[in-house]
Design an enzyme around this catalytic site. Sequence first.
Site, short mmCIF file in Angstrom:
data_model
loop_
_atom_site.label_atom_id
_atom_site.label_comp_id
_atom_site.label_asym_id
_atom_site.label_seq_id
_atom_site.Cartn_x
_atom_site.Cartn_y
_atom_site.Cartn_z
N HIS A 459 8.00 -13.18 86.41
CA HIS A 459 7.61 -12.33 87.54
C HIS A 459 6.10 -12.37 87.77
O HIS A 459 5.64 -12.63 88.89
CB HIS A 459 8.06 -10.89 87.27
CG HIS A 459 7.64 -9.90 88.32
ND1 HIS A 459 8.46 -9.50 89.33
CD2 HIS A 459 6.46 -9.25 88.51
CE1 HIS A 459 7.83 -8.63 90.11
NE2 HIS A 459 6.60 -8.47 89.63
N GLU A 460 5.34 -12.12 86.72
CA GLU A 460 3.90 -12.08 86.89
C GLU A 460 3.35 -13.44 87.29
O GLU A 460 2.35 -13.52 88.03
CB GLU A 460 3.22 -11.56 85.61
CG GLU A 460 3.56 -10.12 85.26
CD GLU A 460 3.25 -9.14 86.38
OE1 GLU A 460 2.30 -9.41 87.16
OE2 GLU A 460 3.94 -8.11 86.49
N HIS A 463 3.19 -13.88 90.97
CA HIS A 463 1.94 -13.37 91.55
C HIS A 463 0.83 -14.40 91.40
O HIS A 463 0.03 -14.62 92.31
CB HIS A 463 1.52 -12.09 90.85
CG HIS A 463 2.33 -10.89 91.18
ND1 HIS A 463 2.53 -10.44 92.46
CD2 HIS A 463 2.98 -10.00 90.37
CE1 HIS A 463 3.26 -9.33 92.44
NE2 HIS A 463 3.56 -9.05 91.19
N HIS A 466 0.95 -17.04 93.91
CA HIS A 466 0.50 -16.53 95.21
C HIS A 466 -1.02 -16.67 95.32
O HIS A 466 -1.56 -17.00 96.38
CB HIS A 466 0.93 -15.07 95.34
CG HIS A 466 1.03 -14.58 96.75
ND1 HIS A 466 1.43 -13.30 97.05
CD2 HIS A 466 0.78 -15.17 97.94
CE1 HIS A 466 1.42 -13.13 98.36
NE2 HIS A 466 1.03 -14.25 98.93
#
Length: 670
Positions: A459-460, A463, A466
């Site tokens: 999940h991290e 980021h 991104h």
Amino acid sequence: MTNPLLAPSSLPYGLPPFARIEAAHYAEAIEAGLAEHLAEIDRIVQNPEAPTFENTAVAMEQSGRLLDRAAASFFTLVSADASPEIRELETKFSPRFSAHQDELFLNPDLYERFRGIDTSACDPESVRLVEEYLKEFRQTGIQLDPAGQDRLRAANAELSRLGTEFGQRVKEGMKSAALLVEDAEELDGLPADDVAAAAEAARAAGHEGQFLLGLIQPSNQPALASLSDRAVRRRLFEASVARGSSGGPLDLLDLARSMARLRAEKATLLGFANYAELVADRQTAPDFGAVQSMLNRMAPAAVRNADHEASALAESAGHALEPWDWAYYSTKVRREKYSVDEQALRPYFELERVLRDGVFFAAGSLYGISFHEREDLAGYHPDVRVWEVRDSDGGGLGLFLGDYYSRESKRGGAWMNSLVDQNALLGTRPVVMNTLNITKPAPGEPTLLTLDEVRTVFHEFGHALHGLFSDVTYPRFSGTAVPRDFVEFPSQVNEMWIMWPEVLANYARHHATGEPLPQDVVDRLDESRLWGEGFATTEYLGAALLDLAWHVLEQDAVPDDALAFEAKSLAAAGITHALIPPRYRTGYFQHIFAGAGYAAGYYSYIWSEVLDAETVDWFSENGGLTRANGDRFRRELLSRGNSRDPLESFRILRGRDAKLEPLLKRRGLE
């Protein structure tokens, strides 16, 4: 020693030279940065030429470089490695940063220059830049009279002070609430490496021969799933949910009430019915009513699913269930019903392999990027690792830093932050970080993860992608600088590769034997996918609706009894469950009270998941883990930041607006 923050870093990609930075350097650099930025803004305002895009908007984007550089590395330490000196500086400077923002966006002369910019010949990203600045001026209160602006400045300063204090107390409260256990027999059921880590934590805290169970930020503690001693489970659960609400110097309820009152006042000053309406005006959600409608639609189905799960758990337990029993018997039922033992999976999820052969492998397969550890580059702590990320053509893309282990100086939870933002205007490339709180094993032992921890790592890193793939012109739009209810979308999409067959087969191997995770176990994991969704959705919605309850209050309606208000609000929202506390209770709801990041916006995880579920379907419909899919997702969405409307980026990717049905199906809420 010359202050290394006063000049741009000479390290690759502008990585801060942490080894040379002392606490006093931050104070000097921030003071200098604040003054320099105001002087730069004054030059923009005093420019005798008529406002143009170049002499106003571009000049604004080019300003504040020293302040940004100092703040990025300083706040990294605040959250991840805060010494007493750093905490003192945080207390000193947080209100100053708030006041500084007000100095910029309550400046009528600067506002008038932006209003005077002719954008008719500008490209779309430049037009959006001016529009976004004008929107921020209005949302900050430029339209208020002098008395209203003065009151708003005072409220903002006090909110900043209270948020800093809340965050510091939450960290201390989590440390203080750690459970000390005297006898190893009381830890029956806990994996051996966790027992060893608890022994080491106790030794480090001065309790040689005992065991210290540290807490994670959410209500539900991982050890509750393993501990067979019901009394110990109860002690651990009660320590967790009582944080910040038991009186004494670490109680946080008065701070929460004060912040709710100030936010309500701020919303009124700015012309909104409540703070939730003000926040919604800054998000992708069309309005606050749309958010409420979605959450209210999901709540009854989530509670029904949780009730069905509770019945199965009570039957397995053979006695009335208590909240501290849920995780233990849920694990037991999952093991009995689906032959899935999550503790038995941990030897297959070793951190190094999850990173190298899972997270990095999936990113390489999708986007053609590669990762090269740079042992010559250092972070702010020995546990921080640095990788150079290279694009498919071999050119440097940026740096990725990983800080995975918990420590006393780090706040709870997991997050991504940016040390250097990509943008073409200044010619900078990204330096991004992932910070987690995985228990560090005893020396010489492998770091074995739970499936939830594997999910957090993926999940991290979503980021991080991104930030790494940002390809924008202006700093304001870089990477994750998107509306709060969109920022979780790319990270949630990246979770889909955890169980993707090609990825799973590459990383899920026994740390000692190298044997792959057996296919029948994979099949059973898939069969059990919906087990526990009732609990997970109910605890999440409890937190999201509690957040909104605090932020729809009028200033004079903030209650004296915060815990009674919490219970009443959850009941009114139809999300009360005797066995499932909200994921975060008021006394440790760091997301919404330690700063304003997720205040009235904790709903964003589920709002983003609507887009995520649709995107997972899109990937699956188009062949899954392919360069063509990865390149399109990168080009149309990850690279865009906020340089165009994020929902427009989604529509271009998916070919239409998102629908709620894929999410309802995923969570078993149809």
